[in-house]
Design an enzyme around this catalytic site. Structure first.
Site, mmCIF file in Angstrom:
data_model
loop_
_atom_site.group_PDB
_atom_site.id
_atom_site.type_symbol
_atom_site.label_atom_id
_atom_site.label_comp_id
_atom_site.label_asym_id
_atom_site.label_seq_id
_atom_site.Cartn_x
_atom_site.Cartn_y
_atom_site.Cartn_z
ATOM 1 N N GLU A 117 0.809 -1.222 0.000
ATOM 2 C CA GLU A 117 0.000 0.000 0.000
ATOM 3 C C GLU A 117 0.848 1.280 0.000
ATOM 4 O O GLU A 117 0.884 2.025 0.997
ATOM 5 C CB GLU A 117 -0.953 0.008 1.199
ATOM 6 N N GLU B 164 -6.599 -7.699 -0.732
ATOM 7 C CA GLU B 164 -7.174 -7.757 0.620
ATOM 8 C C GLU B 164 -8.659 -7.449 0.470
ATOM 9 O O GLU B 164 -9.027 -6.397 -0.052
ATOM 10 C CB GLU B 164 -6.515 -6.710 1.528
HETATM 11 C C1 GLA Z 1 -4.211 -2.453 4.763
HETATM 12 C C2 GLA Z 1 -2.962 -3.256 4.943
HETATM 13 C C3 GLA Z 1 -3.171 -4.494 5.732
HETATM 14 C C4 GLA Z 1 -4.085 -4.245 6.884
HETATM 15 C C5 GLA Z 1 -5.355 -3.625 6.410
HETATM 16 C C6 GLA Z 1 -6.360 -3.344 7.498
HETATM 17 O O1 GLA Z 1 -5.008 -2.791 3.743
HETATM 18 O O2 GLA Z 1 -2.357 -3.579 3.731
HETATM 19 O O3 GLA Z 1 -1.923 -4.940 6.180
HETATM 20 O O4 GLA Z 1 -3.459 -3.418 7.793
HETATM 21 O O5 GLA Z 1 -5.029 -2.395 5.852
HETATM 22 O O6 GLA Z 1 -6.086 -2.144 8.140
#
Ligand code: GLA
Ligand code: ZN
Length: 674
Positions: free
Chosen positions: A157, A313
């Protein structure tokens, strides 16, 4: 060099399947095999691992420990589960940040972004470049031919850091020098004469320490561009290593939370496949908006590479920790939103996370299995999803989303409009949300693509606020309209050149040639509600901005209904070559957009699915064997929808026609040609 490196075969990332995010390093090793066995039984096909595990992979400088990851990957392989490995650069370990503090970002006020959670890494840090490249190369060498490994995720991210450290300061100066060559040119392009901001030597040029938006807007925009490039180069060092050492595997990155201030399109150029982290807010009071902003995020992700993508995710339980916990997903919501992602072009959907974390900063961002460690209601729903996706994969693989409409998205416009907010409530991305929501409500499939992308194949291009512009942008829209396309331009277009300098010409600048209209005067009305009246005499609300239009060749199609500009044109349309160019001088309500787009869809022959009830979305994936129509009820109420063809349900096998009743969070996937 980059171009010559082998790209992964599409087969490795175009499987339609479900996965989970798994952190072996968070659990006792004795738990791994029962977990993996349950994954296998549930129908999980892929996992992502290791994106935060640097301190376990290299516990002290230069001493690598891959034994634990070997054992985990071997177990996954033994159970037929494939693996994506994340590079761990978002979590530099303490030995590194202690020995090399230049790894840590510095805020404008000089304070340091300390380690302990994650994201504490400056994209321009020389130490991070050295140590990050070393761990990535070691990982890639270790696992390049591991039979379970199918791909890599770069970092985690990416986000904009607005780092003001010494490395960034030096790198920014070189970036500006490379762009403008001479101080004379820099001073002239940035207009530094205003308020005695002229530079007389390169040493005077720094990152904008003031951090205030009330600075030279050309400097602020270039500082953003510099940061976009820093992130792209940071990732490129990773993709170059991975492609050199491990050329057969794909590379992706998990983008998140739009709008992002990143140059996501630039980052995606170096990837094989784009990924998105999808966390729709499950609150009942969000159900009027979450399914629509979610659809936009998915379309934007698909637009990054203009092809199918991954969800890395996906929502699995109530989110929390970064804020008080959100509502738990209503029964059916987890499954329905996963299918929505697939309907909009996701192939693999990886759920975050297998089990909620017992320790660390994110204990209450719930996974599929709660701290009880007893798989419950949400897990059962996930298992159903896995079964369905595995059964339908042969039908879905190779199918894609095709759209006749596109929204042109530009991170540069968004940045410039944020540097100088134009009127209360005028937000570039929120406005895009509204146009996209209207299209989704009309069942019109839409791609969201970078504004510099070619437009061939589309019938309609919605072009929000091209505030910064140049001759190339104007000509591209002219040739699209000239060849029969319909263009919708909105206010705050053609205001500036690409260096954020206002142009001495009537608005909408170079776009007035195609729009056949100029702006006589404007009123930044902000949150004040004004009236718009269309040719049929119907009234609509409008706000944010009112351009008082002066049609040249264009015809007015809506007029203001109040204030001193009552009766002045607010919306015009111009025939341009074989096509049409609309100019919308105000921010009209969703009702107006629904009427306008409904009319354009009928006229331009855009496939639509009108009369969708609230919360119901209809999307199509098309392949060689035909079309799959997805009907999704993303609401807590029962809805019904009328079909004018006969279908067969790919999920149940039953024949479907006439009125279809959709229970809360129901999903139907319908095959045509029955
Ligand atoms: C992001 C991160 C994950 C997790 C989620 C939830 O998407 O990539 O590692 O922390 O947030 O907060
Ligand atoms: Zn920095």
């Amino acid at each position: 060099m980059r171009e010559q490196m082998k790209q992964a075969e599409p087969g490795s990332y175009s499987k339609v399947q479900i996965g989970v995010d798994y952190y072996p390093e968070h659990w006792e090793e004795a738990m791994w095999e029962p977990d993996i066995k349950l994954m296998k039984e549930t129908g999980v096909k892929v996992v992502r691992v290791a994106e935060f595990a640097w301190s376990r992979l290299e516990p002290v400088e230069g001493r690598f420990d891959f034994a634990w990851l070997d054992r985990a990957l071997d177990l996954f392989h033994a159970y037929g589960i494939q693996v994506v490995i994340g590079t761990p650069t978002t979590t530099p370990p303490r030995w590194l940040t202690t020995a090399c503090p230049d790894v840590l970002p510095v805020f404008a006020d000089g304070s340091v972004y300390h380690p302990g959670v994650r994201g504490h890494r400056c994209y321009n840090s020389a130490s991070l470049r050295t140590y990050g490249s070393r761990i990535i190369e070691a990982l890639a060498r270790r696992y390049s031919s591991h039979p379970a490994v199918i791909g890599w995720q770069t970092d985690n991210e990416f986000g904009m850091l607005d780092c003001h450290c010494d490395s960034c300061n030096r790198a920014f100066r070189s970036w500006v020098q490379a762009k403008y060559s001479t101080l004379e040119r820099l001073n002239s392009e940035w207009g530094t004469v205003v308020w005695s901001g002229e530079y007389s030597s390169w040493e005077e040029l720094t990152v904008p320490y003031g951090g205030s938006p009330h600075q030279n807007p050309s400097l602020l925009l270039d500082f953003q561009r510099f940061q976009w490039d820093s992130c792209i180069h940071f990732q490129r060092r990773q993709t170059e290593i991975l492609r050199a050492v491990c050329p057969e595997r794909f590379i992706t990155h998990n983008f998140h939370s739009y709008p992002q201030r990143l140059d996501m399109h630039g980052l995606a150029e170096d990837l094989d496949v784009a990924s998105f982290d999808y966390y729709p807010n499950p609150a009942p009071q969000k159900q009027a908006t979450a399914p629509y902003s979610g659809a936009l995020s998915l379309d934007l992700t698909r637009g990054l590479k203009r092809r199918n993508f991954w969800i890395m995710e996906q929502l699995s339980g109530p989110p929390g920790c970064w804020f008080p916990m959100w509502r738990t997903p209503h029964p059916g919501l987890i499954r329905a939103y996963a299918w929505q992602a697939i309907a909009r072009g996701a192939d693999t959907v990886v759920h975050f996370r297998w089990r909620s974390a017992a320790a660390g900063a994110e204990q209450f961002w719930h996974g599929l299995i709660d701290h009880s460690n007893v798989p419950g209601r949400r897990f059962a729903e996930f298992a159903q999803l896995c079964g369905e996706v595995n059964a339908l994969a042969p039908l879905l693989e190779g199918t894609e989303v095709t759209s006749n409409a596109a929204i042109l998205y530009s991170h540069e416009q968004m940045a410039a409009l944020r540097i100088q907010p134009q009127a209360d409530g005028l937000d570039y991305y929120d406005n895009i949300k509204q146009y996209h929501r209207a299209l989704t409500k009309l069942g019109i499939s839409c791609d969201v693509i970078d504004w510099r992308q070619p437009l061939e194949g589309y019938k309609l291009a919605i072009v929000p606020s091209l505030y910064l512009h140049d001759e190339e942008a104007a000509q591209r829209l002219e040739s699209f309209a000239g060849n029969g396309g319909t263009v919708i331009l909105t206010n705050r277009s053609g205001v500036k050149n690409m260096n954020n300098i206002c142009l001495l010409q009537p608005l909408p600048g170079l776009f007035s040639r195609a729009a056949g209209v100029t702006v006589a005067e404007y009123d930044p009305v902000g949150h004040d509600i004004h009236m718009l009246v269309d040719a049929a005499g119907e009234s609509f609300e409008c706000s944010q901005w009112c351009d008082i239009l002066q049609p040249e060749e264009a015809e007015p199609v809506a007029w203001y209904g109040d204030d001193f500009f009552a009766g002045s044109p607010a919306v015009t349309v111009n025939r341009f070559g074989a096509g049409k160019v609309y100019y919308i001088g105000t921010h009209a309500s969703e009702a107006y957009w629904l009427k306008l787009l409904g009319g354009i869809a009928a006229e331009a022959g855009l496939a639509a699915f009108p009369d969708l009830p609230d919360g119901v979305q209809a999307f199509t994936r098309t392949g060689e064997k035909g079309e799959l129509l997805f009907l999704l009820n993303l609401s807590r109420g029962t809805q019904s929808i009328g079909l004018d063809k006969h279908y067969r349900s790919a999920l149940s096998g039953s024949l479907v026609s006439g009125i279809v009743e959709l229970s809360p969070f129901a999903v139907e996937i319908l095959e045509t040609g029955v």
